[in-house]
Design a protein around this motif. Structure first.
Motif, PDB file in Angstrom:
ATOM      1  N   LYS A  91      -0.126   8.632  26.647  1.00 35.95           N
ATOM      2  CA  LYS A  91      -0.058   8.149  27.993  1.00 35.95           C
ATOM      3  C   LYS A  91       0.841   9.024  28.860  1.00 35.95           C
ATOM      4  CE  LYS A  91      -2.256   4.893  28.702  1.00 35.95           C
ATOM      5  NZ  LYS A  91      -3.576   4.903  28.976  1.00 35.95           N
ATOM      6  N   HIS A  92       1.906   9.376  28.328  1.00 36.58           N
ATOM      7  CA  HIS A  92       2.857  10.095  28.989  1.00 36.58           C
ATOM      8  C   HIS A  92       3.799  11.068  27.895  1.00 36.58           C
ATOM      9  CE1 HIS A  92       5.649  11.110  32.125  1.00 36.58           C
ATOM     10  NE2 HIS A  92       6.835  11.069  31.294  1.00 36.58           N
ATOM     11  N   ILE A  93       4.047  12.201  28.451  1.00 41.82           N
ATOM     12  CA  ILE A  93       5.193  13.011  27.694  1.00 41.82           C
ATOM     13  C   ILE A  93       6.096  13.533  28.750  1.00 41.82           C
ATOM     14  CG2 ILE A  93       5.401  15.386  26.394  1.00 41.82           C
ATOM     15  CD1 ILE A  93       2.433  15.048  25.434  1.00 41.82           C
ATOM     16  N   ARG A  94       7.444  13.679  28.201  1.00 37.77           N
ATOM     17  CA  ARG A  94       8.475  13.934  28.836  1.00 37.77           C
ATOM     18  C   ARG A  94       8.992  15.247  28.093  1.00 37.77           C
ATOM     19  NH1 ARG A  94      12.239  11.748  32.739  1.00 37.77           N
ATOM     20  NH2 ARG A  94      14.294  12.684  32.618  1.00 37.77           N
ATOM     21  N   PHE A  95       8.835  16.384  28.863  1.00 33.39           N
ATOM     22  CA  PHE A  95       9.130  17.798  28.263  1.00 33.39           C
ATOM     23  C   PHE A  95      10.715  18.129  28.620  1.00 33.39           C
ATOM     24  CE2 PHE A  95       4.663  17.921  28.614  1.00 33.39           C
ATOM     25  CZ  PHE A  95       4.396  18.380  27.012  1.00 33.39           C
TER      26      PHE A  95
ATOM     27  N   PHE B 115       2.821   6.545  23.946  1.00 32.35           N
ATOM     28  CA  PHE B 115       1.417   6.375  23.577  1.00 32.35           C
ATOM     29  C   PHE B 115       0.918   4.936  23.215  1.00 32.35           C
ATOM     30  CE2 PHE B 115       3.935   6.198  19.793  1.00 32.35           C
ATOM     31  CZ  PHE B 115       3.409   5.328  18.877  1.00 32.35           C
ATOM     32  N   ARG B 116      -0.361   4.951  23.042  1.00 29.09           N
ATOM     33  CA  ARG B 116      -0.963   3.606  22.785  1.00 29.09           C
ATOM     34  C   ARG B 116      -1.790   3.831  21.291  1.00 29.09           C
ATOM     35  NH1 ARG B 116      -6.131   1.550  23.304  1.00 29.09           N
ATOM     36  NH2 ARG B 116      -6.957   3.196  24.289  1.00 29.09           N
ATOM     37  N   SER B 117      -1.488   2.908  20.382  1.00 30.77           N
ATOM     38  CA  SER B 117      -2.024   3.083  19.179  1.00 30.77           C
ATOM     39  C   SER B 117      -3.668   2.676  19.151  1.00 30.77           C
ATOM     40  CB  SER B 117      -1.322   2.272  17.952  1.00 30.77           C
ATOM     41  OG  SER B 117      -1.205   0.767  18.508  1.00 30.77           O
ATOM     42  N   LEU B 118      -4.367   3.504  18.552  1.00 34.38           N
ATOM     43  CA  LEU B 118      -5.647   3.207  18.490  1.00 34.38           C
ATOM     44  C   LEU B 118      -5.941   2.406  17.312  1.00 34.38           C
ATOM     45  CD1 LEU B 118      -6.865   6.589  19.947  1.00 34.38           C
ATOM     46  CD2 LEU B 118      -6.639   4.703  21.015  1.00 34.38           C
ATOM     47  N   GLU B 119      -5.131   2.249  16.284  1.00 35.33           N
ATOM     48  CA  GLU B 119      -5.553   1.358  15.149  1.00 35.33           C
ATOM     49  C   GLU B 119      -4.141   1.223  14.728  1.00 35.33           C
ATOM     50  OE1 GLU B 119      -5.533   4.675  11.775  1.00 35.33           O
ATOM     51  OE2 GLU B 119      -7.099   4.806  13.240  1.00 35.33           O
TER      52      GLU B 119
ATOM     53  N   PHE C   3       6.403   5.892  10.605  1.00 32.95           N
ATOM     54  CA  PHE C   3       7.138   4.856  11.428  1.00 32.95           C
ATOM     55  C   PHE C   3       7.722   3.906  10.431  1.00 32.95           C
ATOM     56  CE2 PHE C   3       3.784   6.461  14.386  1.00 32.95           C
ATOM     57  CZ  PHE C   3       4.604   6.971  15.441  1.00 32.95           C
ATOM     58  N   PRO C   4       8.898   3.151  10.681  1.00 30.29           N
ATOM     59  CA  PRO C   4       9.460   2.288   9.672  1.00 30.29           C
ATOM     60  C   PRO C   4       8.758   1.014   9.685  1.00 30.29           C
ATOM     61  CG  PRO C   4      10.741   2.489  11.819  1.00 30.29           C
ATOM     62  CD  PRO C   4       9.670   3.503  12.048  1.00 30.29           C
ATOM     63  N   THR C   5       7.732   0.658  10.652  1.00 34.00           N
ATOM     64  CA  THR C   5       7.050  -0.441  10.540  1.00 34.00           C
ATOM     65  C   THR C   5       5.684  -0.290  11.086  1.00 34.00           C
ATOM     66  OG1 THR C   5       7.761  -1.334  12.770  1.00 34.00           O
ATOM     67  CG2 THR C   5       8.927  -2.231  10.884  1.00 34.00           C
ATOM     68  N   THR C   6       4.621  -1.098  11.027  1.00 31.84           N
ATOM     69  CA  THR C   6       3.396  -0.690  11.254  1.00 31.84           C
ATOM     70  C   THR C   6       3.343  -1.142  12.739  1.00 31.84           C
ATOM     71  OG1 THR C   6       2.569  -1.535   9.177  1.00 31.84           O
ATOM     72  CG2 THR C   6       1.132  -1.405  11.100  1.00 31.84           C
ATOM     73  N   ILE C   7       2.623  -0.137  13.407  1.00 26.92           N
ATOM     74  CA  ILE C   7       2.459  -0.287  15.263  1.00 26.92           C
ATOM     75  C   ILE C   7       0.949  -0.867  14.995  1.00 26.92           C
ATOM     76  CG2 ILE C   7       2.158   1.016  17.037  1.00 26.92           C
ATOM     77  CD1 ILE C   7       4.400   2.986  15.984  1.00 26.92           C
ATOM     78  N   LEU C   8       0.902  -1.845  15.810  1.00 24.75           N
ATOM     79  CA  LEU C   8      -0.274  -2.594  15.893  1.00 24.75           C
ATOM     80  C   LEU C   8      -1.155  -1.987  16.763  1.00 24.75           C
ATOM     81  CD1 LEU C   8       0.723  -6.208  15.838  1.00 24.75           C
ATOM     82  CD2 LEU C   8       0.079  -4.805  13.844  1.00 24.75           C
ATOM     83  N   THR C   9      -2.624  -2.119  16.754  1.00 21.78           N
ATOM     84  CA  THR C   9      -3.507  -1.405  17.558  1.00 21.78           C
ATOM     85  C   THR C   9      -3.510  -2.135  18.850  1.00 21.78           C
ATOM     86  OG1 THR C   9      -5.123  -1.470  15.695  1.00 21.78           O
ATOM     87  CG2 THR C   9      -5.937  -1.466  17.965  1.00 21.78           C
ATOM     88  N   GLY C  10      -3.406  -1.195  19.744  1.00 17.29           N
ATOM     89  CA  GLY C  10      -3.211  -1.377  21.433  1.00 17.29           C
ATOM     90  C   GLY C  10      -1.828  -1.306  21.805  1.00 17.29           C
ATOM     91  N   GLN C  11      -1.062  -1.261  20.914  1.00 21.58           N
ATOM     92  CA  GLN C  11       0.463  -1.418  21.210  1.00 21.58           C
ATOM     93  C   GLN C  11       0.992  -0.232  21.911  1.00 21.58           C
ATOM     94  OE1 GLN C  11       3.136  -2.784  18.129  1.00 21.58           O
ATOM     95  NE2 GLN C  11       4.922  -1.828  18.902  1.00 21.58           N
ATOM     96  N   ILE C  12       1.751  -0.339  23.136  1.00 13.21           N
ATOM     97  CA  ILE C  12       2.398   0.883  23.739  1.00 13.21           C
ATOM     98  C   ILE C  12       3.869   1.359  23.091  1.00 13.21           C
ATOM     99  CG2 ILE C  12       3.299   1.880  25.836  1.00 13.21           C
ATOM    100  CD1 ILE C  12       0.229   1.634  26.038  1.00 13.21           C
ATOM    101  N   ASP C  13       4.059   2.404  22.475  1.00  6.02           N
ATOM    102  CA  ASP C  13       5.218   2.720  21.918  1.00  6.02           C
ATOM    103  C   ASP C  13       5.432   4.157  22.254  1.00  6.02           C
ATOM    104  OD1 ASP C  13       7.385   2.336  20.194  1.00  6.02           O
ATOM    105  OD2 ASP C  13       6.160   1.097  18.779  1.00  6.02           O
ATOM    106  N   SER C  14       6.673   4.742  21.747  1.00  7.06           N
ATOM    107  CA  SER C  14       7.139   6.016  22.055  1.00  7.06           C
ATOM    108  C   SER C  14       8.113   6.597  21.003  1.00  7.06           C
ATOM    109  CB  SER C  14       8.005   6.042  23.322  1.00  7.06           C
ATOM    110  OG  SER C  14       9.022   5.333  23.138  1.00  7.06           O
ATOM    111  N   PHE C  15       8.267   7.749  20.858  1.00  3.73           N
ATOM    112  CA  PHE C  15       9.070   8.509  19.899  1.00  3.73           C
ATOM    113  C   PHE C  15       9.560   9.722  20.654  1.00  3.73           C
ATOM    114  CE2 PHE C  15       4.873   9.695  18.571  1.00  3.73           C
ATOM    115  CZ  PHE C  15       4.775  11.064  18.598  1.00  3.73           C
TER     116      PHE C  15
END
Length: 641
Positions: free
Chosen positions: A53-57, A76-80, A118-130
């Motif tokens: 979704k977005h990248i900050r360089f 990002f948004r997880s696809l699975e 990832f330390p935990t499962t990221i669910l489908t459709g979730q917005i997250d970042s690293f």
């Protein structure tokens, strides 16, 4: 990208000079091998389970030092449901840490990839970042993915050029042609003597303790290979251009030693931009800018909203990179197999500037050059079957010029109005704009818009190899029509016949007659409703890609139903003069039935033959010149008729 330039015109504009470019191979065999080696590895699935979704360089660089240091934050948004994701990153770059929700997480580096756990499962459709913190001295391959050099009085310059596969060499990336990053921020920290050029709008430019920080915001979708920056002691030239949707900032980042030349070229660039804006559609990044940044390379690269240009006074180069904002950036090829949808479009629409602004000077020479260049080899398809070969992807003869001529021929068979309306609709289509397109997508879109079935055309001209070789034979048919046999062979066995509508012009005196022959067979006969001509031209406007010149002969129809010339009286007796009338200059021969030439004379408009020079009997009169051969029977009798 215009990586190999043939500049064969000198554009004599007051405000835009010409660039002196020749064919230059900018990539060594060693670099080519590295690219192919990288491609063959199993990396096509990198990042496939996330939608970026977005990248900050945020990079810290010094153009005098070949090194990059900073971080890349992915949203990002997880696809699975996912426990890890994989990116591409070249081994010389060192990972300092990967941060997820404020915590350092684990990763691995198998074979130029970066696997993030990832330390935990990221669910489908979730917005997250690293966030990936890294540094290192990048390798460079392709056309110079990360380069440092100097200009002027040994002034350092740094630039990036990632197309096609080089992005992973200097930042952790998906590097695919399936997922565009929805938006980016680019923050460059550098010594205060330098200026950075990058995408979108400049949000912040500050200098603190000898360090300049420039923050760029870009709020349009962008493919990973187009992410770029350049740093040097640029002079920034701010202009405006009035387009259909308002005024757009037009910005040059130019070496000071070239500042005046670049400034002089702005007027012509504005005209080209207004032409594209009216011909194709509104500039696709209207809320931001169009910029050009000078760099030390013999061509150009269409980095989104900020083309990198080797010579800002080169008309064709600047026009080429500019039209890529529409074709290549807003609409991007969905595979390197389809690179012609970027480069063929850019080459053709660049050439349309010649048709628009220099129709009697440069348009026909461009077509002649393009045909001669494309047909200089008998093989090669527009479609790229081997995408491991960077040379083949960016083959100027095939991906650029043959791709351009495919568009020119589509324009011919669809008509100007249908073709350009289809192109405008294609560019505006939500299906493609700010996304990706494949060759079959483009074909189906044209078919829907025009109502024509283009399968055979694309099979021959895009997927097939080579080009047609035409020849013709011309025959007298009767006083009101001419027979023409149109022949075609092909330069490569992948195509047995190129079915095309072929325009032919017939010339007789001050009369011109044009007809389009629907050529559907290799050796096809047509009867043209026009008297036997003085000359003909096949495709004089060069709508069709073909071997030049087109050869032809004027055939001999023995004893045609009606003579090409008037001969009277016939039969003739020994007391009657024989009148011969023919509208052309040529040689007349009297030939006996055993094939011997009895008499030769030159004919102007009318000749009179004394029958007493001939014995009674049957003869043939032959008329010849450089274009025509014709025969007619003559009978000389003993008695008066």
């Amino acid at each position: 990208m215009k990586n190999f330039l043939i500049i064969f015109f000198i554009i004599n504009l007051v405000t835009w000079g010409q660039g002196d470019f020749t064919w230059v191979e900018t990539e060594s065999e060693q670099k080519k091998a590295l690219i192919s080696q990288f491609y063959h590895k199993s990396r096509k699935t990198a990042g496939a389970n996330i939608d970026v979704k977005h990248i900050r360089f945020h990079w810290k660089v010094d153009p005098a030092i070949h090194y990059i240091n900073g971080f890349v934050k992915y949203t990002f948004r997880s696809l699975e449901d996912l426990q890890s994701t994989t990116l591409l990153l070249d081994n010389p770059l060192v990972i300092d840490s990967i941060i997820y929700h404020g915590q350092t997480i684990t990763y691995s580096r198998p074979n130029d990839t970066l696997v993030i756990n990832f330390p935990t499962t990221i669910l489908t459709g979730q917005i997250d970042s690293f966030t990936i913190v890294y540094q290192g001295a990048p390798n460079t391959s392709g056309f110079g993915s990360f380069e440092t050099s100097t200009h002027g009085n040994n002034i350092p310059v740094m630039w990036t050029l990632s197309q096609p596969y080089g992005a992973y060499e200097w930042w952790p990336t998906k590097n695919d042609l399936k997922d565009k990053i929805d938006s980016i921020d680019v923050i460059i920290t550098m010594p205060s003597a330098f200026v950075a050029a990058s995408h979108g709008l400049l949000f912040k430019d500050t200098v603190v303790q000898g360090q300049r920080v420039m923050h760029w915001k870009h709020r349009y979708p962008i493919v990973s290979y187009l992410v770029a920056f350049a740093v040097s002691n640029y002079e920034r030239q701010n202009n405006q251009v009035q387009l259909s949707q308002g005024s757009l900032p037009l910005v040059n980042y130019v070496y000071p030693e070239h500042a005046q030349d670049a400034l002089n070229a702005i007027f012509a660039l504005k005209l080209v931009m207004q032409f594209y804006d009216s011909l194709v559609g509104p500039y696709p990044f209207m809320q931001e800018k169009y910029g050009q940044a000078e760099f030390n390379w013999g061509g150009g690269m269409e980095h989104q909203t900020i083309s990198f240009i080797g010579n800002m006074t080169n008309y064709e180069l600047c026009a080429h990179e500019l039209i890529h904002m529409w074709f290549g950036d807003a609409i991007t090829c969905g595979s390197w197999q389809d690179i012609w949808l970027n480069e063929g479009f850019a080459t053709y629409f660049t050439a349309l500037n010649y048709e628009r602004f220099f129709p009697t000077t440069y348009w026909m020479p461009w077509k002649i050059h393009a045909i001669q260049y494309i047909t200089s080899e008998p093989y090669g398809s527009v479609y790229v079957y081997d995408t491991t070969d960077v040379y083949r992807i960016f083959d100027g003869r095939l991906s650029y010029y043959k791709g351009a001529y495919v568009l020119h021929m589509l324009r011919w068979i669809l008509s100007d109005s249908t073709f350009f309306s289809a192109i405008r609709a294609y560019y505006a289509s939500p299906q493609f704009k700010y996304g990706f397109v494949r060759t079959e997508d483009f074909k189906h879109f044209l078919e829907q818009h025009s109502g024509k079935n283009l399968t055979e055309f694309f099979n021959d001209w895009v997927y097939g190899e080579g080009h047609p070789i035409y020849s013709w034979e011309l025959y007298y048919h009767n006083d009101d029509s001419t027979k023409i046999i149109l022949h075609q062979s092909t330069s490569h066995p992948s195509v047995d016949f190129f079915e095309m509508p072929v325009p032919v012009y017939f010339f007789k005196g001050n009369q011109i007659y044009s007809i389009v022959l629907n050529h559907t067979q290799p050796h096809q006969t047509f009867y043209v409703p026009f008297p036997f001509p003085d000359s003909i031209q096949l495709d004089p406007q060069l709508w069709i890609l073909k071997q030049l010149p087109v050869q032809g002969i004027v055939g001999t129809d023995a004893l045609p139903e009606q003579p090409l010339f008037k001969l009277y009286p016939n039969p003739a007796d020994k007391e009657s003069s024989i009148n011969i009338e023919f509208p052309y200059v040529g040689q007349i021969s009297i030939i006996s039935t055993d094939g011997k030439e009895v008499l030769t004379l030159w004919h102007q408009q009318k000749s009179i033959l004394d029958p007493n020079v001939l014995k009674p009997g049957v003869y043939y009169i032959s008329f010849k010149n450089e274009r025509i051969t014709a025969f007619h029977k003559l009978i000389i009798s003993n008695t008066k008729n």
